[in-house]
Enzyme design. Structure first.
Site, PDB file in Angstrom:
ATOM      1  N   ASP A 152       0.624  -1.003   0.051  1.00  0.00           N
ATOM      2  CA  ASP A 152       0.126   0.061  -0.112  1.00  0.00           C
ATOM      3  C   ASP A 152       0.970   0.897  -0.102  1.00  0.00           C
ATOM      4  O   ASP A 152       1.876   1.476   0.662  1.00  0.00           O
ATOM      5  CB  ASP A 152      -0.972  -0.242   1.473  1.00  0.00           C
ATOM      6  CG  ASP A 152      -2.114   0.983   1.344  1.00  0.00           C
ATOM      7  OD1 ASP A 152      -2.907   1.258   0.190  1.00  0.00           O
ATOM      8  OD2 ASP A 152      -2.694   1.108   2.979  1.00  0.00           O
ATOM      9  N   ASN A 186     -10.500   0.074   0.926  1.00  0.00           N
ATOM     10  CA  ASN A 186      -9.450   0.803   1.936  1.00  0.00           C
ATOM     11  C   ASN A 186     -10.264   1.056   3.565  1.00  0.00           C
ATOM     12  O   ASN A 186     -10.262   1.823   3.555  1.00  0.00           O
ATOM     13  CB  ASN A 186      -8.387   1.325   1.425  1.00  0.00           C
ATOM     14  CG  ASN A 186      -7.524   0.802   0.287  1.00  0.00           C
ATOM     15  OD1 ASN A 186      -7.809   0.001  -0.721  1.00  0.00           O
ATOM     16  ND2 ASN A 186      -6.329   1.682   0.217  1.00  0.00           N
TER      17      ASN A 186
END
Length: 286
Positions: free
Chosen positions: A82, A230
């Site tokens: 990420d 997310n």
């Protein structure tokens, strides 16, 4: 079972009208808490680690944990890089087994962002690794990433179309009004902008900054084409809050088997809710 590319998870989500939750991980306890719920609810999942995560616990250790839990819980899972910013860093981690990476060049002008993302796509696709990129810029704070309000800007639909065509990226994180962290003022999501992006971009779309966003807003983004959601800050707040409360009631306590489990259980409730919001329950075939 195994560690797989997010491409396969997101393609199924896009075809079937749900989103795959992507939860940020920090240690063995957070991985276990997330997977206990995903296994129970038979939800696909993406476990996301920022560069800061891999400074805290080595990639090789996280990869081994994820591989073991994939077997224990009899489910495939994706381990995702990420907000990574370096091709060299991504290359090293992909060679170690990771099959999903986000290259974040959103702080660069359009042409430089394209150039960076294309270089990562060219490498990653040769390794069966999917690539996510961001166009537009989310404000807020997540781990070592901090973007002030003046530097944030929303995704332009036509630029998004060109960006995907020029880079060959597998999924696109769009800026439509959310931010990393919690919200200090009224949240305004540009649903019309999202719909316009969906009309011209055919790859899966990603919603960053979903912590503290009302459930009905997240569901609406999924209806409009978001296939990856997310979540980071809400997980940490739930875990930390429960542990703090436990110590307030047990000031002499010192056994991590007890207070860590309390934190894990609180985190699990957040995970459970997000899975329901994403509509990903029972999306893993038996």
């Amino acid at each position: 079972m195994s560690i797989i590319s997010t491409k396969y998870l997101l393609q199924d989500a896009q075809a079937n009208g749900y989103a795959v939750p992507a939860f940020n991980i920090h240690n063995a306890e957070t991985i276990q808490a997330i997977l206990e719920v995903c296994s129970e609810m038979r939800s696909p999942v993406i476990l996301a680690g920022t560069p800061g995560t891999f400074k805290h616990i080595a990639l090789e250790e996280i990869y081994a944990l994820c591989s073991a839990y994939s077997t224990t819980y009899n489910m495939p899972l994706a381990l995702h890089l990420d907000h990574h910013e370096s091709l060299d860093d991504i290359r090293r981690k992909v060679h170690a087994g990771v099959r999903s990476a986000m290259i974040d060049g959103s702080h660069f002008p359009f042409a430089e962002n394209v150039k960076l993302v294309k270089s990562v796509v060219d490498f990653c696709h040769s390794q069966d690794c999917s690539v996510e990129a961001e166009l537009g810029r989310l404000g807020g704070v997540e781990d070592e990433l901090s973007v002030d309000a003046e530097s944030a800007f929303l995704t332009d639909p036509q630029e998004a179309k060109r960006f995907v065509e020029l880079t060959g990226v597998d999924s696109l994180a769009v800026a439509i009004g959310t931010a990393h962290g919690l919200y200090s003022k009224t949240l305004k999501i540009d649903f019309q902008r999202l719909a316009e992006i969906r009309e011209v971009v055919d790859v899966p779309l990603v919603l960053h900054g979903a912590s503290d966003v009302p459930d009905e807003f997240v569901r609406r983004t999924i209806e409009l084409g978001v296939t990856k959601v997310n979540v980071a800050t809400e997980l940490k707040i739930a875990f930390a809050g429960a542990v703090k409360a436990w110590f307030a009631e047990n000031p002499q306590g010192n056994d991590p088997r007890y207070y860590m489990r309390v934190g894990m259980d609180a985190m699990k409730e957040v995970v459970r809710n997000k899975i329901n919001v994403c509509g990903s329950v029972n999306q893993i075939s038996a």
